[in-house]
Structures are given as C-alpha cells and as structure tokens.
Scaffold this motif. Structure first.
Motif, mmCIF file in Angstrom:
data_model
loop_
_atom_site.group_PDB
_atom_site.id
_atom_site.type_symbol
_atom_site.label_atom_id
_atom_site.label_comp_id
_atom_site.label_asym_id
_atom_site.label_seq_id
_atom_site.Cartn_x
_atom_site.Cartn_y
_atom_site.Cartn_z
ATOM 1 N N THR A 154 0.802 -1.221 0.000
ATOM 2 C CA THR A 154 0.000 0.000 0.000
ATOM 3 C C THR A 154 0.838 1.275 0.000
ATOM 4 O O THR A 154 0.282 2.360 -0.114
ATOM 5 C CB THR A 154 -0.939 0.035 1.220
ATOM 6 N N GLN A 155 2.139 1.146 0.150
ATOM 7 C CA GLN A 155 3.003 2.321 0.236
ATOM 8 C C GLN A 155 3.650 2.628 -1.115
ATOM 9 O O GLN A 155 3.954 1.719 -1.887
ATOM 10 C CB GLN A 155 4.110 2.091 1.268
ATOM 11 N N PRO A 156 3.883 3.909 -1.387
ATOM 12 C CA PRO A 156 4.632 4.252 -2.598
ATOM 13 C C PRO A 156 6.018 3.607 -2.547
ATOM 14 O O PRO A 156 6.630 3.545 -1.478
ATOM 15 C CB PRO A 156 4.743 5.774 -2.550
ATOM 16 N N SER A 157 6.509 3.138 -3.649
ATOM 17 C CA SER A 157 7.778 2.402 -3.667
ATOM 18 C C SER A 157 8.952 3.248 -3.199
ATOM 19 O O SER A 157 9.885 2.735 -2.609
ATOM 20 C CB SER A 157 8.057 1.861 -5.066
ATOM 21 N N SER A 158 8.934 4.539 -3.415
ATOM 22 C CA SER A 158 10.064 5.378 -3.013
ATOM 23 C C SER A 158 10.160 5.539 -1.495
ATOM 24 O O SER A 158 11.240 5.733 -0.968
ATOM 25 C CB SER A 158 9.951 6.760 -3.655
ATOM 26 N N SER A 159 9.028 5.427 -0.782
ATOM 27 C CA SER A 159 9.077 5.660 0.666
ATOM 28 C C SER A 159 9.770 4.537 1.419
ATOM 29 O O SER A 159 10.313 4.756 2.486
ATOM 30 C CB SER A 159 7.665 5.851 1.221
ATOM 31 N N THR A 160 9.780 3.315 0.885
ATOM 32 C CA THR A 160 10.406 2.214 1.603
ATOM 33 C C THR A 160 11.859 2.011 1.196
ATOM 34 O O THR A 160 12.633 1.494 1.976
ATOM 35 C CB THR A 160 9.632 0.905 1.370
ATOM 36 N N THR A 161 12.226 2.435 0.011
ATOM 37 C CA THR A 161 13.605 2.210 -0.413
ATOM 38 C C THR A 161 14.567 3.193 0.235
ATOM 39 O O THR A 161 15.707 2.855 0.474
ATOM 40 C CB THR A 161 13.735 2.300 -1.949
ATOM 41 N N THR A 162 14.094 4.397 0.553
ATOM 42 C CA THR A 162 15.005 5.388 1.116
ATOM 43 C C THR A 162 15.061 5.329 2.638
ATOM 44 O O THR A 162 16.054 5.709 3.226
ATOM 45 C CB THR A 162 14.582 6.811 0.688
ATOM 46 N N THR A 163 13.997 4.860 3.275
ATOM 47 C CA THR A 163 13.958 4.902 4.729
ATOM 48 C C THR A 163 14.188 3.547 5.383
ATOM 49 O O THR A 163 14.263 3.465 6.594
ATOM 50 C CB THR A 163 12.606 5.454 5.218
ATOM 51 N N GLY A 164 14.263 2.480 4.632
ATOM 52 C CA GLY A 164 14.458 1.154 5.198
ATOM 53 C C GLY A 164 13.136 0.514 5.571
ATOM 54 O O GLY A 164 12.074 0.991 5.194
ATOM 55 N N PRO A 165 13.204 -0.553 6.359
ATOM 56 C CA PRO A 165 11.972 -1.242 6.731
ATOM 57 C C PRO A 165 11.098 -0.360 7.627
ATOM 58 O O PRO A 165 11.610 0.498 8.344
ATOM 59 C CB PRO A 165 12.453 -2.489 7.478
ATOM 60 N N PRO A 166 9.785 -0.570 7.580
ATOM 61 C CA PRO A 166 8.896 0.271 8.371
ATOM 62 C C PRO A 166 9.013 -0.025 9.866
ATOM 63 O O PRO A 166 9.360 -1.132 10.265
ATOM 64 C CB PRO A 166 7.506 -0.118 7.857
ATOM 65 N N SER A 167 8.708 0.990 10.662
ATOM 66 C CA SER A 167 8.665 0.758 12.104
ATOM 67 C C SER A 167 7.411 -0.058 12.409
ATOM 68 O O SER A 167 6.445 -0.047 11.644
ATOM 69 C CB SER A 167 8.614 2.081 12.864
ATOM 70 N N LEU A 168 7.432 -0.759 13.510
ATOM 71 C CA LEU A 168 6.285 -1.581 13.893
ATOM 72 C C LEU A 168 5.044 -0.712 14.080
ATOM 73 O O LEU A 168 3.956 -1.062 13.613
ATOM 74 C CB LEU A 168 6.594 -2.367 15.167
ATOM 75 N N ASP A 169 5.207 0.437 14.709
ATOM 76 C CA ASP A 169 4.076 1.345 14.920
ATOM 77 C C ASP A 169 3.453 1.782 13.601
ATOM 78 O O ASP A 169 2.231 1.736 13.438
ATOM 79 C CB ASP A 169 4.501 2.582 15.717
ATOM 80 N N ALA A 170 4.301 2.217 12.662
ATOM 81 C CA ALA A 170 3.800 2.685 11.370
ATOM 82 C C ALA A 170 3.122 1.553 10.608
ATOM 83 O O ALA A 170 2.052 1.736 10.021
ATOM 84 C CB ALA A 170 4.940 3.264 10.538
ATOM 85 N N MET A 171 3.735 0.400 10.642
ATOM 86 C CA MET A 171 3.192 -0.739 9.918
ATOM 87 C C MET A 171 1.822 -1.127 10.461
ATOM 88 O O MET A 171 0.871 -1.312 9.703
ATOM 89 C CB MET A 171 4.155 -1.922 10.003
ATOM 90 N N VAL A 172 1.703 -1.247 11.764
ATOM 91 C CA VAL A 172 0.436 -1.655 12.372
ATOM 92 C C VAL A 172 -0.635 -0.596 12.131
ATOM 93 O O VAL A 172 -1.785 -0.917 11.832
ATOM 94 C CB VAL A 172 0.619 -1.943 13.882
ATOM 95 N N GLU A 173 -0.263 0.660 12.238
ATOM 96 C CA GLU A 173 -1.250 1.724 12.070
ATOM 97 C C GLU A 173 -1.720 1.861 10.626
ATOM 98 O O GLU A 173 -2.892 2.149 10.384
ATOM 99 C CB GLU A 173 -0.672 3.057 12.548
ATOM 100 N N ASP A 174 -0.840 1.630 9.659
ATOM 101 C CA ASP A 174 -1.175 1.919 8.266
ATOM 102 C C ASP A 174 -1.552 0.709 7.416
ATOM 103 O O ASP A 174 -1.993 0.872 6.287
ATOM 104 C CB ASP A 174 -0.002 2.642 7.592
ATOM 105 N N VAL A 175 -1.393 -0.496 7.933
ATOM 106 C CA VAL A 175 -1.747 -1.670 7.140
ATOM 107 C C VAL A 175 -3.262 -1.710 6.951
ATOM 108 O O VAL A 175 -4.024 -1.358 7.857
ATOM 109 C CB VAL A 175 -1.220 -2.982 7.775
ATOM 110 N N VAL A 176 -3.698 -2.097 5.764
ATOM 111 C CA VAL A 176 -5.123 -2.263 5.501
ATOM 112 C C VAL A 176 -5.542 -3.580 6.146
ATOM 113 O O VAL A 176 -4.975 -4.630 5.857
ATOM 114 C CB VAL A 176 -5.401 -2.282 3.984
ATOM 115 N N VAL A 177 -6.531 -3.516 7.029
ATOM 116 C CA VAL A 177 -6.925 -4.696 7.787
ATOM 117 C C VAL A 177 -8.132 -5.366 7.134
ATOM 118 O O VAL A 177 -9.226 -4.802 7.094
ATOM 119 C CB VAL A 177 -7.230 -4.356 9.255
ATOM 120 N N GLU A 178 -7.880 -6.543 6.620
ATOM 121 C CA GLU A 178 -8.932 -7.434 6.144
ATOM 122 C C GLU A 178 -8.826 -8.692 6.991
ATOM 123 O O GLU A 178 -8.025 -8.745 7.927
ATOM 124 C CB GLU A 178 -8.749 -7.688 4.657
ATOM 125 N N ALA A 179 -9.602 -9.713 6.687
ATOM 126 C CA ALA A 179 -9.651 -10.910 7.541
ATOM 127 C C ALA A 179 -8.270 -11.522 7.821
ATOM 128 O O ALA A 179 -7.958 -11.816 8.979
ATOM 129 C CB ALA A 179 -10.601 -11.942 6.949
#
Length: 151
Positions: free
Chosen positions: A79-104
């Motif tokens: 769900t993230q633009p490709s440029s945001s993950t290549t320059t900053t490294g892996p996502p923080s746990l907080d950011a990942m949990v807050e921004d992941v689209v939650v389905e089943a």
C-alpha cells in the motif's frame, strides 16, 4: 506439481502446490511448499499468511509469529509508494500496524501477534496490535477488547 516444475521460481505456483497439499492433509509437504514460496519473494504475502496458519496448527508459535509479522509487513509495503520504503528502510512496527489495511487475514495476524506478545510479557506490543483491531468490524474486535482489559 507440474505447474511448479514448469515455473519453479514462481512463488504463486508454490502457493498453489501448498494449497493442494493442505487439501490432501499433507501438512509437512505443504509447509515445505509455502516455505519455498516465501523464499521466492512472495511479495503479496499469501505464502507467509498460509505458512503462519500451518505453523500455528503444528504448535510452532515462534515461526508462526515471524510469518504473521512478515505478512503484515508485506501487506503494508503493497500500500506504500515504492520510493518511501527504499530510502527509509523497513517500516517501524508502529507505522506498519497503524497503516496496514486490515482485512480478515490481517485481523487474524494482529490477534495472534497480540496474544503471542501478551504470553511473552511484551504488553506494550500486545496492546499495539490490539489497538488496531478495536477499529475492525469482525469478531476479532471483541477478542482484542478482552485482551486490552487483561493487559
């Protein structure tokens, strides 16, 4: 298996093999098929989620937790633009949990990880996973509320 032989480096083919093996109740073979799919860069997170379920059924909670966490990370990255993950490294746990689209599947992962971290005394991390489920409309919402009360 013929499809996987024709396309041995395609994670989707190994996911299909794993699905067939689960239907045939060949769980250890299915685990190997899903592990192969994960090793072939399962960018959609399907294999990690299926593998986590099988690990959980086999009582391998450490591996299940790792797979569920990787599944959430892959779903977040989709769900993230490709440029945001290549320059900053892996996502923080907080950011990942807050921004992941939650389905089943993600709700299942969040609930398992909340229970896992609670069992290991990591209450803040468990609360983080629960807090995301409070917004989810499924039955996991009530389970997460119960976990939060326990924490």
């Amino acid at each position: 298996r013929k499809a996987a032989v024709l396309r041995p480096y395609d994670a989707r083919m190994w996911c299909a093999v794993g699905l067939c093996l689960v239907a045939l109740h060949k769980i250890s073979d299915a685990i190997r098929a899903y592990e192969r799919a994960v090793s072939l860069e399962d960018s959609e997170g399907i294999a990690t989620q299926k593998l986590a379920i099988l690990y959980r059924q086999e009582g391998r909670t450490e591996e299940a937790a790792q797979c569920y966490l990787r599944h959430l990370e892959l779903r977040y990255l989709v769900t993230q633009p490709s440029s945001s993950t290549t320059t900053t490294g892996p996502p923080s746990l907080d950011a990942m949990v807050e921004d992941v689209v939650v389905e089943a599947p993600e709700a299942e992962a969040l609930l398992f990880l909340a229970q896992y971290h609670k069992a290991h005394g990591e209450y803040d991390t468990a609360a983080l996973f629960c807090s995301r489920l409070v917004e989810y409309p499924g039955p996991e919402k009530e389970q997460a509320k119960g976990l939060l009360r326990d924490l």
